[in-house]
Design an enzyme around this catalytic site. Structure first.
Site, PDB file in Angstrom:
ATOM      1  N   CYS A 100     -20.849  29.399   0.308  1.00 20.13           N
ATOM      2  CA  CYS A 100     -21.693  29.569   1.498  1.00 20.13           C
ATOM      3  C   CYS A 100     -22.891  28.631   1.391  1.00 20.13           C
ATOM      4  O   CYS A 100     -23.543  28.571   0.362  1.00 20.13           O
ATOM      5  CB  CYS A 100     -22.152  31.021   1.574  1.00 20.13           C
ATOM      6  SG  CYS A 100     -23.475  31.320   2.746  1.00 20.13           S
ATOM      7  N   CYS A 104     -26.303  28.409   8.503  1.00 18.53           N
ATOM      8  CA  CYS A 104     -25.806  28.823   9.821  1.00 18.53           C
ATOM      9  C   CYS A 104     -26.542  30.053  10.327  1.00 18.53           C
ATOM     10  O   CYS A 104     -26.631  30.255  11.540  1.00 18.53           O
ATOM     11  CB  CYS A 104     -24.314  29.112   9.752  1.00 18.53           C
ATOM     12  SG  CYS A 104     -23.517  28.436   8.326  1.00 18.53           S
ATOM     13  N   THR A 191     -29.182  36.031   3.453  1.00 22.71           N
ATOM     14  CA  THR A 191     -28.481  34.880   2.886  1.00 22.71           C
ATOM     15  C   THR A 191     -29.379  33.643   2.897  1.00 22.71           C
ATOM     16  O   THR A 191     -29.874  33.252   3.961  1.00 22.71           O
ATOM     17  CB  THR A 191     -27.191  34.608   3.690  1.00 22.71           C
ATOM     18  OG1 THR A 191     -26.349  35.742   3.578  1.00 22.71           O
ATOM     19  CG2 THR A 191     -26.463  33.381   3.173  1.00 22.71           C
ATOM     20  N   GLU A 258     -28.478  36.231  -1.823  1.00 19.01           N
ATOM     21  CA  GLU A 258     -29.201  37.054  -0.853  1.00 19.01           C
ATOM     22  C   GLU A 258     -30.482  37.632  -1.447  1.00 19.01           C
ATOM     23  O   GLU A 258     -30.537  37.942  -2.638  1.00 19.01           O
ATOM     24  CB  GLU A 258     -28.308  38.208  -0.368  1.00 19.01           C
ATOM     25  CG  GLU A 258     -27.355  37.819   0.747  1.00 19.01           C
ATOM     26  CD  GLU A 258     -26.178  36.973   0.295  1.00 19.01           C
ATOM     27  OE1 GLU A 258     -25.808  37.022  -0.893  1.00 19.01           O
ATOM     28  OE2 GLU A 258     -25.623  36.233   1.140  1.00 19.01           O
ATOM     29  N   HIS A 293     -22.681  34.258  14.979  1.00 24.51           N
ATOM     30  CA  HIS A 293     -22.392  34.187  13.543  1.00 24.51           C
ATOM     31  C   HIS A 293     -20.916  34.477  13.261  1.00 24.51           C
ATOM     32  O   HIS A 293     -20.324  33.877  12.362  1.00 24.51           O
ATOM     33  CB  HIS A 293     -23.312  35.121  12.759  1.00 24.51           C
ATOM     34  CG  HIS A 293     -23.458  34.698  11.328  1.00 24.51           C
ATOM     35  ND1 HIS A 293     -23.812  33.423  10.959  1.00 24.51           N
ATOM     36  CD2 HIS A 293     -23.258  35.361  10.168  1.00 24.51           C
ATOM     37  CE1 HIS A 293     -23.827  33.322   9.635  1.00 24.51           C
ATOM     38  NE2 HIS A 293     -23.492  34.492   9.129  1.00 24.51           N
ATOM     39  N   TYR A 297     -16.952  32.153  11.141  1.00 24.21           N
ATOM     40  CA  TYR A 297     -16.269  32.514   9.905  1.00 24.21           C
ATOM     41  C   TYR A 297     -14.932  31.826   9.670  1.00 24.21           C
ATOM     42  O   TYR A 297     -14.543  31.595   8.523  1.00 24.21           O
ATOM     43  CB  TYR A 297     -16.174  34.048   9.793  1.00 24.21           C
ATOM     44  CG  TYR A 297     -17.360  34.609   9.033  1.00 24.21           C
ATOM     45  CD1 TYR A 297     -18.653  34.408   9.489  1.00 24.21           C
ATOM     46  CD2 TYR A 297     -17.196  35.274   7.837  1.00 24.21           C
ATOM     47  CE1 TYR A 297     -19.737  34.881   8.780  1.00 24.21           C
ATOM     48  CE2 TYR A 297     -18.272  35.753   7.112  1.00 24.21           C
ATOM     49  CZ  TYR A 297     -19.550  35.552   7.592  1.00 24.21           C
ATOM     50  OH  TYR A 297     -20.620  36.015   6.872  1.00 24.21           O
ATOM     51  N   CYS A 300     -16.274  28.254   8.125  1.00 26.42           N
ATOM     52  CA  CYS A 300     -16.710  28.187   6.718  1.00 26.42           C
ATOM     53  C   CYS A 300     -15.675  28.797   5.785  1.00 26.42           C
ATOM     54  O   CYS A 300     -15.352  28.211   4.755  1.00 26.42           O
ATOM     55  CB  CYS A 300     -18.089  28.795   6.530  1.00 26.42           C
ATOM     56  SG  CYS A 300     -18.148  30.595   6.569  1.00 26.42           S
ATOM     57  N   GLU A 444     -18.615  39.662   0.710  1.00 32.01           N
ATOM     58  CA  GLU A 444     -19.295  38.875   1.743  1.00 32.01           C
ATOM     59  C   GLU A 444     -18.371  38.687   2.952  1.00 32.01           C
ATOM     60  O   GLU A 444     -18.810  38.774   4.105  1.00 32.01           O
ATOM     61  CB  GLU A 444     -19.736  37.520   1.182  1.00 32.01           C
ATOM     62  CG  GLU A 444     -20.896  36.887   1.942  1.00 32.01           C
ATOM     63  CD  GLU A 444     -20.479  36.244   3.241  1.00 32.01           C
ATOM     64  OE1 GLU A 444     -21.254  36.288   4.206  1.00 32.01           O
ATOM     65  OE2 GLU A 444     -19.355  35.698   3.319  1.00 32.01           O
TER      66      GLU A 444
HETATM   67 FE1  SF4 Z   1     -22.505  31.346   4.819  1.00 33.98          FE
HETATM   68 FE2  SF4 Z   1     -20.383  31.094   6.398  1.00 33.98          FE
HETATM   69 FE3  SF4 Z   1     -22.407  32.712   7.110  1.00 33.98          FE
HETATM   70 FE4  SF4 Z   1     -22.674  30.012   7.115  1.00 33.98          FE
HETATM   71  S1  SF4 Z   1     -21.304  31.258   8.435  1.00 33.98           S
HETATM   72  S2  SF4 Z   1     -24.133  31.494   6.347  1.00 33.98           S
HETATM   73  S3  SF4 Z   1     -21.454  29.436   5.339  1.00 33.98           S
HETATM   74  S4  SF4 Z   1     -21.026  32.942   5.331  1.00 33.98           S
HETATM   75 FE    FE Z   2     -22.373  35.290   5.782  1.00 34.07          FE
END
Ligand code: SF4
Ligand code: FE
Length: 480
Positions: A100, A104, A191, A258, A293, A297, A300, A444
């Site tokens: 991660c 984002c 995060t 985190e 958000h 997913y 990433c 996560e």
């Molecule tokens: Fe992390 Fe993925 Fe969330 Fe971006 S979208 S903060 S890479 S978990």
């Molecule tokens: Fe996340």
């Protein structure tokens, strides 16, 4: 962009005097502390990639406010193409970090607040949006890293914020002054909190009138007096202090990193307050941030899964199992799941639409479905990875055994793979798989961007159940 390169970013963290605790002790400089370095490197990758010609199109954008070139991580989506590029960018960064990269969260917060502050002003004649535009310009110009602060500690889940035995369990306005507000409370699971410059605080849930003081959006630099951060433990985090091979992904892993961010009477001037008491907008703001958000997913985690698949291919080759039909079948299944989650992110982006503010927004039902798939498919990808890698994943010796003058030769001899594959290379790949498919990474995927139940709730709200019943009745000839 003031903070341009990865080095600029790391220096900018040193320039901020933040209060961060790790394992009971204050960390004076997180940029040289082993617990923080991989997370900082991951976030730094977002800065570095924006300077590389091959990633320029994805990693940078043109500000619709100033016409200047900016990091895409500070951009407000202006089209469906922007939404799609977001997902492509996340997959590309994940290939570089296998982890991660945190940025984002703040990006999604900027977009959610952009849309919602516009709508609050339309209804109430306030000037939150203009304030926010001024703030956004400074973020785009400075390229500071923002953490999106949504999740409150919440205490007793049966009770509304104002009903809690301790009123600080949801972040709130403790005092209103002529020049600004004083806030108290905390944000959990933040995060990238330790290595961000600012937090953009948002309400954590739908609020009622009695919770006016909790209906709050504001931006706070993380070196403000009264801000305290406590870094969380992760599975196998002690490996960051051990040998590099044992860490698995020593430069960029583990996931996120985190903190619990505590606000102990923190002053926020009015020009950094973008909602204060407009309870009826808290629900839509939460929904917007969550959708933006959840859109991510498949990008990433799709990118992370690509790396896991690659590592499993390599492990199989090193062990001489790559031609076995069941191994090929499992690798194909992992790729299928990877492309499935990626498709979801692309789909909700392609079906995105323009909001009243002009910013583009992904299709919320499809975005929720995408994240929901992550809570299942990443576990399945990890299960298959463990299957392909073999039981050795759980029994390998330490790196120090490999280096030992006494026993290193035995580790080298008995852990070697097919002819020509050293024990060290085999252990490196297996440790990477272990790192990327272990405890914290999976949790996560389950709870990041909201637990699965929060996505299921959205099916009920957005899934057009009435229409579905109507179609069924019509075909079956059911009369009301
Ligand atoms: Fe992390 Fe993925 Fe969330 Fe971006 S979208 S903060 S890479 S978990
Ligand atoms: Fe996340």
């Amino acid at each position: 962009m003031k903070i341009k390169t990865a080095d600029d970013y790391i220096q900018s963290l040193r320039d901020q005097d933040r209060l961060v605790y790790y394992n009971g002790e204050r960390v004076e400089d997180i940029t040289v502390h082993p617990a923080f370095i991989p997370h900082i490197n991951s976030a730094a990758k977002t800065y570095e990639m924006a300077t590389l010609p091959e990633f320029e199109d994805l990693a940078t954008a043109v500000s619709h406010l100033t016409g200047e070139k900016i990091s895409r991580f500070t951009h407000i989506h202006q089209s469906v193409e922007d939404l799609i590029k977001k997902v492509q960018l996340l997959r590309a960064v994940a290939h570089e970090t296998g982890s991660c990269f945190q940025r984002c969260v703040g990006w999604d917060a900027l977009n959610a607040v952009y849309m919602t502050s516009y709508e609050i002003d339309e209804k109430h004649g306030t000037n939150y949006h203009q304030r926010f535009l001024d703030y956004l310009k400074t973020i785009q110009w400075s390229n500071r890293m923002v953490v999106g602060g949504m999740t409150d500690p919440k205490g007793d889940r049966n009770k509304a914020p104002h009903q809690q035995a301790d009123p600080d369990l949801f972040t709130r306005v403790a005092e209103r002054r002529d020049d600004g507000i004083v806030i108290r409370g905390a944000k959990a699971h933040q995060t990238g909190g330790a290595n961000s410059h600012e937090i953009l605080i948002m309400p954590t849930q739908f609020m009622r009138e009695a919770d006016r003081d909790y209906s709050l959006v504001c931006a706070v630099p993380l070196d403000s007096p009264g801000v305290i951060q406590v870094f969380g433990r992760q599975t196998n985090d002690g490996r960051k202090f051990d040998g590099r091979i044992d860490a698995g992904n020593p430069d960029y892993g583990l996931v996120g990193g985190e903190t619990l961010i505590i606000f102990e009477d923190v002053f926020v001037p009015w020009d950094r307050v973008f909602m204060c008491g407009e309870t009826e907008f808290s629900g839509i703001l939460v929904e917007r941030f969550a959708t933006l958000h959840r859109q991510n997913y498949g990008g990433c985690k799709g990118g992370v899964s690509d790396v896991i698949v690659g590592a499993c291919f390599l492990a199989a080759e090193m062990q001489g199992t790559e031609k076995a039909s069941h191994v090929k079948e499992k690798l194909a299944e992992m790729m299928h799941l990877t492309e499935t989650v990626y498709s979801g992110s692309i789909a909700c982006s392609a079906m995105g639409s323009k909001t009243d503010s002009g910013a583009y927004y992904p299709d919320p039902l499809l975005a929720n479905c995408t994240k929901h798939n992550i809570t299942r498919h990443i576990y399945e990808i990890a299960r298959l990875a463990h299957d392909v890698a073999g039981g050795i994943l759980a029994t390998m010796p330490f790196e120090s055994d490999l280096r030992s003058p006494q026993i290193g030769k035995y580790v080298e001899k008995y852990l070697a793979g097919v002819e020509g594959v050293s024990a060290e290379n085999r252990i490196r790949i297996l440790r990477l798989i272990e790192n990327m498919t272990g405890g914290t990474a999976l949790v996560e995927s389950m709870h990041g961007a909201g637990s699965p139940q929060t996505q299921k709730v959205m099916y009920g709200r957005l899934g057009k159940l009435d229409m579905k019943k109507k179609w069924a009745k019509k075909l079956a000839g059911v009369q009301d």
